[in-house]
Design a protein around this motif. Structure first.
Motif, PDB file in Angstrom:
ATOM      1  N   GLN A 145       0.875  -1.159   0.000  1.00 19.61           N
ATOM      2  CA  GLN A 145       0.000   0.000   0.000  1.00 19.61           C
ATOM      3  C   GLN A 145       0.912   1.208   0.000  1.00 19.61           C
ATOM      4  OE1 GLN A 145      -2.745   0.457   3.235  1.00 19.61           O
ATOM      5  NE2 GLN A 145      -3.968   1.482   1.660  1.00 19.61           N
ATOM      6  N   GLN A 146       0.683   2.137  -0.920  1.00 23.35           N
ATOM      7  CA  GLN A 146       1.596   3.280  -0.957  1.00 23.35           C
ATOM      8  C   GLN A 146       1.252   4.270   0.144  1.00 23.35           C
ATOM      9  OE1 GLN A 146       2.383   4.915  -4.754  1.00 23.35           O
ATOM     10  NE2 GLN A 146       3.640   3.151  -5.212  1.00 23.35           N
ATOM     11  N   ILE A 147       2.265   4.600   0.930  1.00 19.70           N
ATOM     12  CA  ILE A 147       2.052   5.544   2.020  1.00 19.70           C
ATOM     13  C   ILE A 147       2.383   6.938   1.473  1.00 19.70           C
ATOM     14  CG2 ILE A 147       2.782   6.128   4.379  1.00 19.70           C
ATOM     15  CD1 ILE A 147       3.865   3.162   4.486  1.00 19.70           C
ATOM     16  N   PRO A 148       1.517   7.933   1.706  1.00 14.24           N
ATOM     17  CA  PRO A 148       1.807   9.266   1.153  1.00 14.24           C
ATOM     18  C   PRO A 148       3.170   9.776   1.634  1.00 14.24           C
ATOM     19  CG  PRO A 148      -0.367   9.214   2.170  1.00 14.24           C
ATOM     20  CD  PRO A 148       0.283   7.911   2.493  1.00 14.24           C
ATOM     21  N   ILE A 149       3.866  10.466   0.760  1.00 15.45           N
ATOM     22  CA  ILE A 149       5.173  10.996   1.163  1.00 15.45           C
ATOM     23  C   ILE A 149       4.966  12.258   2.015  1.00 15.45           C
ATOM     24  CG2 ILE A 149       6.382  10.079  -0.860  1.00 15.45           C
ATOM     25  CD1 ILE A 149       6.460  13.136  -1.720  1.00 15.45           C
ATOM     26  N   ASN A 150       5.959  12.554   2.841  1.00 15.24           N
ATOM     27  CA  ASN A 150       5.881  13.745   3.688  1.00 15.24           C
ATOM     28  C   ASN A 150       6.989  14.711   3.276  1.00 15.24           C
ATOM     29  OD1 ASN A 150       5.579  15.578   5.792  1.00 15.24           O
ATOM     30  ND2 ASN A 150       6.755  14.340   7.237  1.00 15.24           N
ATOM     31  N   ILE A 151       6.596  15.861   2.720  1.00 12.31           N
ATOM     32  CA  ILE A 151       7.587  16.845   2.266  1.00 12.31           C
ATOM     33  C   ILE A 151       7.710  17.943   3.326  1.00 12.31           C
ATOM     34  CG2 ILE A 151       8.208  18.477   0.443  1.00 12.31           C
ATOM     35  CD1 ILE A 151       6.072  17.018  -1.331  1.00 12.31           C
ATOM     36  N   ILE A 152       8.909  18.116   3.846  1.00 12.79           N
ATOM     37  CA  ILE A 152       9.136  19.192   4.815  1.00 12.79           C
ATOM     38  C   ILE A 152       9.902  20.299   4.096  1.00 12.79           C
ATOM     39  CG2 ILE A 152      10.197  19.791   7.040  1.00 12.79           C
ATOM     40  CD1 ILE A 152      10.110  16.653   7.603  1.00 12.79           C
ATOM     41  N   LYS A 153       9.258  21.475   3.993  1.00  5.65           N
ATOM     42  CA  LYS A 153       9.917  22.587   3.300  1.00  5.65           C
ATOM     43  C   LYS A 153      10.779  23.331   4.292  1.00  5.65           C
ATOM     44  CE  LYS A 153       5.651  23.264   1.250  1.00  5.65           C
ATOM     45  NZ  LYS A 153       4.505  24.132   1.219  1.00  5.65           N
ATOM     46  N   GLY A 154      12.064  23.399   4.044  1.00  2.00           N
ATOM     47  CA  GLY A 154      12.930  24.134   4.965  1.00  2.00           C
ATOM     48  C   GLY A 154      14.335  23.617   4.901  1.00  2.00           C
ATOM     49  N   SER A 155      15.168  24.124   5.820  1.00  2.00           N
ATOM     50  CA  SER A 155      16.569  23.709   5.844  1.00  2.00           C
ATOM     51  C   SER A 155      16.731  22.529   6.790  1.00  2.00           C
ATOM     52  CB  SER A 155      17.447  24.862   6.319  1.00  2.00           C
ATOM     53  OG  SER A 155      18.741  24.369   6.595  1.00  2.00           O
ATOM     54  N   CYS A 156      17.455  21.525   6.342  1.00  2.00           N
ATOM     55  CA  CYS A 156      17.654  20.365   7.214  1.00  2.00           C
ATOM     56  C   CYS A 156      18.478  20.753   8.442  1.00  2.00           C
ATOM     57  CB  CYS A 156      18.271  19.202   6.451  1.00  2.00           C
ATOM     58  SG  CYS A 156      19.868  19.553   5.761  1.00  2.00           S
ATOM     59  N   LEU A 157      19.221  21.857   8.352  1.00  2.00           N
ATOM     60  CA  LEU A 157      19.979  22.290   9.533  1.00  2.00           C
ATOM     61  C   LEU A 157      19.028  22.651  10.675  1.00  2.00           C
ATOM     62  CD1 LEU A 157      22.640  24.506   7.731  1.00  2.00           C
ATOM     63  CD2 LEU A 157      23.106  22.407   8.989  1.00  2.00           C
ATOM     64  N   LEU A 166      16.174  18.813  11.002  1.00  2.00           N
ATOM     65  CA  LEU A 166      16.621  17.541  11.599  1.00  2.00           C
ATOM     66  C   LEU A 166      16.626  17.585  13.126  1.00  2.00           C
ATOM     67  CD1 LEU A 166      19.492  16.345   9.180  1.00  2.00           C
ATOM     68  CD2 LEU A 166      17.041  15.905   9.058  1.00  2.00           C
ATOM     69  N   PRO A 167      17.100  18.682  13.737  1.00  2.00           N
ATOM     70  CA  PRO A 167      17.108  18.700  15.207  1.00  2.00           C
ATOM     71  C   PRO A 167      15.718  18.533  15.834  1.00  2.00           C
ATOM     72  CG  PRO A 167      18.476  20.475  14.361  1.00  2.00           C
ATOM     73  CD  PRO A 167      17.744  19.892  13.187  1.00  2.00           C
ATOM     74  N   LYS A 168      14.665  18.772  15.025  1.00  2.00           N
ATOM     75  CA  LYS A 168      13.304  18.645  15.582  1.00  2.00           C
ATOM     76  C   LYS A 168      12.809  17.196  15.551  1.00  2.00           C
ATOM     77  CE  LYS A 168      11.988  23.133  13.675  1.00  2.00           C
ATOM     78  NZ  LYS A 168      11.278  23.700  12.522  1.00  2.00           N
ATOM     79  N   ILE A 169      13.545  16.328  14.864  1.00  2.00           N
ATOM     80  CA  ILE A 169      13.082  14.936  14.695  1.00  2.00           C
ATOM     81  C   ILE A 169      13.493  14.103  15.906  1.00  2.00           C
ATOM     82  CG2 ILE A 169      13.316  12.854  13.252  1.00  2.00           C
ATOM     83  CD1 ILE A 169      13.649  14.711  10.838  1.00  2.00           C
ATOM     84  N   GLU A 170      12.603  13.212  16.279  1.00  2.00           N
ATOM     85  CA  GLU A 170      12.839  12.351  17.433  1.00  2.00           C
ATOM     86  C   GLU A 170      14.049  11.431  17.213  1.00  2.00           C
ATOM     87  OE1 GLU A 170      10.139   9.079  19.512  1.00  2.00           O
ATOM     88  OE2 GLU A 170       9.002  10.685  18.514  1.00  2.00           O
ATOM     89  N   ALA A 171      14.777  11.146  18.277  1.00  2.00           N
ATOM     90  CA  ALA A 171      15.949  10.266  18.173  1.00  2.00           C
ATOM     91  C   ALA A 171      15.521   8.856  17.751  1.00  2.00           C
ATOM     92  CB  ALA A 171      16.665  10.207  19.516  1.00  2.00           C
ATOM     93  N   ASP A 172      16.419   8.146  17.093  1.00  2.00           N
ATOM     94  CA  ASP A 172      16.239   6.720  16.724  1.00  2.00           C
ATOM     95  C   ASP A 172      14.941   6.456  15.959  1.00  2.00           C
ATOM     96  OD1 ASP A 172      18.520   6.152  18.328  1.00  2.00           O
ATOM     97  OD2 ASP A 172      17.234   6.245  20.107  1.00  2.00           O
ATOM     98  N   SER A 173      14.488   7.409  15.157  1.00  2.00           N
ATOM     99  CA  SER A 173      13.170   7.215  14.552  1.00  2.00           C
ATOM    100  C   SER A 173      13.210   6.794  13.080  1.00  2.00           C
ATOM    101  CB  SER A 173      12.317   8.475  14.731  1.00  2.00           C
ATOM    102  OG  SER A 173      12.991   9.578  14.205  1.00  2.00           O
ATOM    103  N   ILE A 200      16.924  25.636  21.458  1.00  2.00           N
ATOM    104  CA  ILE A 200      16.199  24.374  21.669  1.00  2.00           C
ATOM    105  C   ILE A 200      16.808  23.601  22.851  1.00  2.00           C
ATOM    106  CG2 ILE A 200      15.244  24.138  19.333  1.00  2.00           C
ATOM    107  CD1 ILE A 200      17.568  22.235  18.668  1.00  2.00           C
ATOM    108  N   GLY A 201      17.563  24.330  23.657  1.00  2.00           N
ATOM    109  CA  GLY A 201      18.120  23.738  24.883  1.00  2.00           C
ATOM    110  C   GLY A 201      19.228  22.730  24.628  1.00  2.00           C
ATOM    111  N   LYS A 202      19.959  22.896  23.497  1.00  2.00           N
ATOM    112  CA  LYS A 202      20.992  21.913  23.176  1.00  2.00           C
ATOM    113  C   LYS A 202      22.365  22.558  22.989  1.00  2.00           C
ATOM    114  CE  LYS A 202      18.147  18.301  21.112  1.00  2.00           C
ATOM    115  NZ  LYS A 202      17.892  17.494  19.923  1.00  2.00           N
ATOM    116  N   GLN A 203      22.676  23.502  23.868  1.00  2.00           N
ATOM    117  CA  GLN A 203      23.970  24.186  23.795  1.00  2.00           C
ATOM    118  C   GLN A 203      25.132  23.185  23.857  1.00  2.00           C
ATOM    119  OE1 GLN A 203      24.806  27.674  23.625  1.00  2.00           O
ATOM    120  NE2 GLN A 203      26.837  26.741  23.339  1.00  2.00           N
ATOM    121  N   GLU A 204      24.991  22.191  24.742  1.00  2.00           N
ATOM    122  CA  GLU A 204      26.121  21.239  24.908  1.00  2.00           C
ATOM    123  C   GLU A 204      26.292  20.352  23.675  1.00  2.00           C
ATOM    124  OE1 GLU A 204      22.677  18.821  26.161  1.00  2.00           O
ATOM    125  OE2 GLU A 204      23.184  20.938  26.228  1.00  2.00           O
ATOM    126  N   ILE A 205      25.199  20.130  22.939  1.00  2.00           N
ATOM    127  CA  ILE A 205      25.292  19.371  21.679  1.00  2.00           C
ATOM    128  C   ILE A 205      26.064  20.197  20.653  1.00  2.00           C
ATOM    129  CG2 ILE A 205      23.935  18.387  19.766  1.00  2.00           C
ATOM    130  CD1 ILE A 205      23.611  16.794  22.308  1.00  2.00           C
TER     131      ILE A 205
END
Ligand SMILES: C[S@@+](CC[C@H](N)C(=O)[O-])C[C@H]1O[C@@H](n2cnc3c(N)ncnc32)[C@H](O)[C@@H]1O
Length: 475
Positions: free
Chosen positions: A257-269, A272-279, A341-346
């Motif tokens: 079954q084809q799952i609709p694609i998800n297009i995110i418009k923007g910069s991956c910089l 990506l930080p908004k995406i959940e870990a290990d997902s 985003i609270g990730k200064q140490e990263i």
């Protein structure tokens, strides 16, 4: 020669350490990897996104290394090759893309699934009459300095009429496809030719041009080019033909079954930080190369056609991954962003990995030295290279973070050479990847091309630089 030996040492150490992962991949020649291999597929043959790779490459890696369909990501999605090829194989595909050109191509491809074919045929049939009868039109392409006078006057009028007409089409699928058809012929109907760092202008344009006159050959009238494109689209979409065209790569015999694609418009910089870990189970991507190629100039006609103004285009150029000499540093911006985003140490950890790469430090220092010696043809090359790797270090960190354990990241990229020195993009990015938790399974090297005589390789080039597909696996 002593100088060369001396400055090559850190790169040689890195090369020796990763040498056993380098493997010439005879099944992955340039043609399979490049967009050329897509030329039989609809949409790809309607609009050539030359920076794209092939569906065959995507399907090969997903089938060879993806045990079963899962979640797939392309952080530099372009025209969506990864997303659509993955979707065909049953993957849930997500893509990030910053350039409205790629986003529009992906949206059009999505619209194809739902397009009302008889209505499309009817709309195309009445198009020329409608345009002939139109006296007033409200849509106008707004040019920027690098596109001004790109079209013959009569073509410009027809384009504006056409855009005005499109706006009146209520069915969004049909409207998108029509807009896409003209979008796909902009180069052919213009005085320009895409040429990597800028547009080349034909001698017949109104522009004052310097240098040797350039003749691009036939400049197609709008009606001829658009009719040809619409006929191609209609033929490919005709109910009998589209079944075979879209199905030419069987999906492993499974009825996915084809799952609709998800297009995110923007910069991956930023995305990506908004995406959940290990997902994600699989990342398959090709970032811009570190080669001064300017997408915003190459696609300037398409960008203004889509309604982008000067400010938006300048903004885009600066937000894209640094790969032109015009790109300014984004590091202060990234610092604030990670803090917000609270990730200064990263942020500090990523900078630490970048600064800890001896090969990277060597590259930065010989480029600075070459600048002093006037050995580079643009003084901003060192800044571009430094920022390219710095930004890619953030991308690689985030890709490692969001890939699940055992998942893969496949990346297509070319090495580059400045001032005669090869910059081993494959090895430096792989070193970053190791630091962030990827295992470097393989660096597949594409077989060397033909016609690289020493003369063609320029003054310095002694060997052809590597073009590679990296295969990293999250530990
Ligand atoms: C080599 S192309 C990828 C082509 C893609 N594999 C395909 O088959 O169409 C690199 C893409 O990265 C996009 N890009 C550049 N900087 C970006 C950023 N910061 N975030 C997301 N995409 C970006 C460019 O617009 C371009 O479409």
């Amino acid at each position: 020669m002593t100088e060369t030996l001396e400055i090559a040492s850190e790169r040689e150490i890195l090369y020796d350490r990763l040498a056993d992962r380098l493997e010439t991949a005879f099944n992955l020649n340039r043609k399979v990897v490049s967009f050329q291999a897509n030329k039989e597929e609809p949409i790809y043959r309607w609009f050539k996104y030359k920076e794209g790779f092939s569906s065959a490459l995507v399907k090969y890696f997903l089938t060879e290394y993806g045990s079963k369909p899962g979640k797939l990501l392309d952080p530099f999605a372009g025209a969506g090759t990864t997303l659509f090829a993955g979707q065909e194989l049953g993957w849930e595909a997500h893509g990030v893309e910053i350039l409205p050109v790629g986003v529009f191509v992906m949206q059009t491809r999505e619209a194809l699934n739902k397009v009302d074919f008889p209505l499309l045929q009817k709309t195309v049939k009445s198009l020329w009459n409608e345009l002939a009868q139109m006296e007033k039109y409200e849509q106008h392409i707004h040019h920027i300095s690098i596109t001004k006078d790109a079209f013959p006057d009569e073509t410009e009028v027809l384009l504006n009429k056409f855009l005005s007409h499109c706006l009146k089409i209520e069915d969004t699928g049909v409207q998108t496809l029509l807009r896409f058809a003209a979008f796909s012929v902009l180069e052919e109907i213009s005085y320009t030719r895409k040429d990597g760092q800028y547009l080349r202008w034909d001698y017949r344009s109104k522009r004052e041009l310097n240098g040797k006159p350039f003749d691009k050959g036939k400049i197609q009238p709008f009606e001829e080019a658009l009719k040809h494109k619409l006929n191609q689209i209609l033929a490919d979409l005709s109910p009998n033909k589209s079944a075979t065209l879209f199905d030419q790569y069987p999906s492993n015999g499974n009825d996915h079954q084809q799952i609709p694609i998800n297009i995110i418009k923007g910069s991956c910089l930023e995305e990506l930080p908004k995406i959940e870990a290990d997902s994600f189970d699989f990342i398959l991507t090709s970032p811009p190369y570190c080669n001064r190629y300017d997408y915003t100039r190459t696609y300037a006609l398409e960008l203004i056609y889509l309604g982008n103004d000067k400010e938006q285009i300048t903004g885009l150029r600066q937000s894209m991954l640094s790969c032109t000499v015009e790109n300014k540093e984004k590091i202060e911006y990234l610092k604030h962003f990670y803090a917000s985003i609270g990730k200064q140490e990263i942020f500090d950890e990523i900078i630490g990995v970048y600064e800890g790469s001896a090969a990277m430090t060597e590259v930065n220092s010989f480029l600075a030295e070459f600048n002093k010696l006037d050995k580079l043809n643009n003084k901003n090359v060192p800044r571009m290279v430094k920022n390219y790797f710095l930004e890619m270090c953030f991308v690689v960190y985030e890709m490692a973070r969001i890939t699940r354990s055992g998942g893969y990241c496949v990346m297509v990229n070319d090495n580059v050479r400045y001032g005669g020195e090869e910059i081993p993009v494959d090895l430096i990015l792989s070193e970053f990847a190791e630091n962030f938790g990827f295992n470097i399974n393989k660096i597949f090297v594409l077989p060397k091309g033909k016609g690289n005589s020493s003369q063609q390789m320029g003054n310095y080039g002694r060997t052809e630089i590597r073009k590679c597909v990296y295969l990293w696996q999250k530990k």
